[in-house]
Design an enzyme around this catalytic site. Sequence first.
Site, PDB file in Angstrom:
ATOM      1  N   TYR A 134       2.413  24.161   6.849  1.00  0.00           N
ATOM      2  CA  TYR A 134       3.288  23.935   8.005  1.00  0.00           C
ATOM      3  C   TYR A 134       3.028  25.056   9.012  1.00  0.00           C
ATOM      4  O   TYR A 134       3.321  26.224   8.741  1.00  0.00           O
ATOM      5  CB  TYR A 134       4.746  23.906   7.525  1.00  0.00           C
ATOM      6  CG  TYR A 134       5.809  23.642   8.578  1.00  0.00           C
ATOM      7  CD1 TYR A 134       5.505  23.339   9.898  1.00  0.00           C
ATOM      8  CD2 TYR A 134       7.161  23.698   8.222  1.00  0.00           C
ATOM      9  CE1 TYR A 134       6.496  23.100  10.836  1.00  0.00           C
ATOM     10  CE2 TYR A 134       8.166  23.463   9.148  1.00  0.00           C
ATOM     11  CZ  TYR A 134       7.829  23.171  10.461  1.00  0.00           C
ATOM     12  OH  TYR A 134       8.822  22.948  11.388  1.00  0.00           O
ATOM     13  N   LYS A 162       0.997  20.081   8.660  1.00  0.00           N
ATOM     14  CA  LYS A 162       1.864  19.686   9.781  1.00  0.00           C
ATOM     15  C   LYS A 162       1.659  20.738  10.858  1.00  0.00           C
ATOM     16  O   LYS A 162       1.952  21.929  10.648  1.00  0.00           O
ATOM     17  CB  LYS A 162       3.336  19.654   9.355  1.00  0.00           C
ATOM     18  CG  LYS A 162       4.282  19.394  10.522  1.00  0.00           C
ATOM     19  CD  LYS A 162       5.743  19.632  10.159  1.00  0.00           C
ATOM     20  CE  LYS A 162       6.627  19.365  11.376  1.00  0.00           C
ATOM     21  NZ  LYS A 162       8.044  19.668  11.129  1.00  0.00           N
ATOM     22  N   ILE A 205       5.156  14.150  11.554  1.00  0.00           N
ATOM     23  CA  ILE A 205       6.443  14.528  10.972  1.00  0.00           C
ATOM     24  C   ILE A 205       7.353  14.780  12.167  1.00  0.00           C
ATOM     25  O   ILE A 205       7.176  15.764  12.895  1.00  0.00           O
ATOM     26  CB  ILE A 205       6.310  15.748  10.050  1.00  0.00           C
ATOM     27  CG1 ILE A 205       5.416  15.383   8.855  1.00  0.00           C
ATOM     28  CG2 ILE A 205       7.684  16.218   9.580  1.00  0.00           C
ATOM     29  CD1 ILE A 205       5.090  16.533   7.928  1.00  0.00           C
TER      30      ILE A 205
END
Length: 292
Positions: A134, A162, A205
């Site tokens: 992330y 992400k 996302i």
Amino acid sequence: MEVKGIITAMVTPFDENQRINADATRQLVNTLIHSGVSGLFILGTNGEFHLLTNDEKIAFAKIVIDEVNKRVPVYVGTGGNSTSEVLELSKKMEALGADVLSVITPYFLVPSQNEIIQHYKAIAEAVRIPIVLYNIPKNTGINLEPETVRQLAKIKNIIAIKDSSGKLENIEKYIQITKDEDFSVLSGSDSLILSALKIGAAGAIAATSNLITAIDVSIYENFLKGDMEKAEKAQQDIEVLRAVLKLGTVPSILKKAMEMIGIPVGPARLPVTEVKEETVKKIREMLDYYKV
């Protein structure tokens, strides 16, 4: 497992006493699944992970995992600054039944790229389930460099990233440098969903899908069908919500809007305060635009 589609960066519902609201959580889980999302991403930035204790994170994850009951994958945020703390929480989430772990880069301190690699390697070795990296440099002060991602993508259970940098070129570099690996790149910036899909991203996302789920899902579905006109229209429609989200501290506006359409997610946790009355009017105008 294949990581793709629109995955909701889910908010964490609280009651009036700022405790986790289990009933509202179950309601939200079912609303999102029925609206066609490809997965639920909990305990991220919009999930206020940084304001929850580890015990609260475990309790919340258990509610979500039990309610989802394998209908879609559940991605659980376990990131933090201390490698040992992340390892401990990650093992507990794996034992609970999480499908995937999401691990944000350490924040506040600024480790080197090599230190970041060692951090992720240690976590990957400690669990058997997949891990999503992330990257959110504006919040953490660290950007995962493409070369770092290339090395991490070679680790078997690190399966995706992400990227919330807000930079399409960052997403593009990740896609190019991992093209020979079984690895997915996901947009974490809702303004870039369609642009990212066009250059090879596997999905997004998306926090906006808490509220305008059908619109976000339609970007992905229309892209797959090749109906770019509808996909572009849906992508542009997100901007009405995004403009209003900028009027308050994350995730106060989003949670207030969800409350106003009957999803009782409660307020953001302090120190984030309730939305001002003049901002509520702007939220109402935005909801009117979406006819919700």
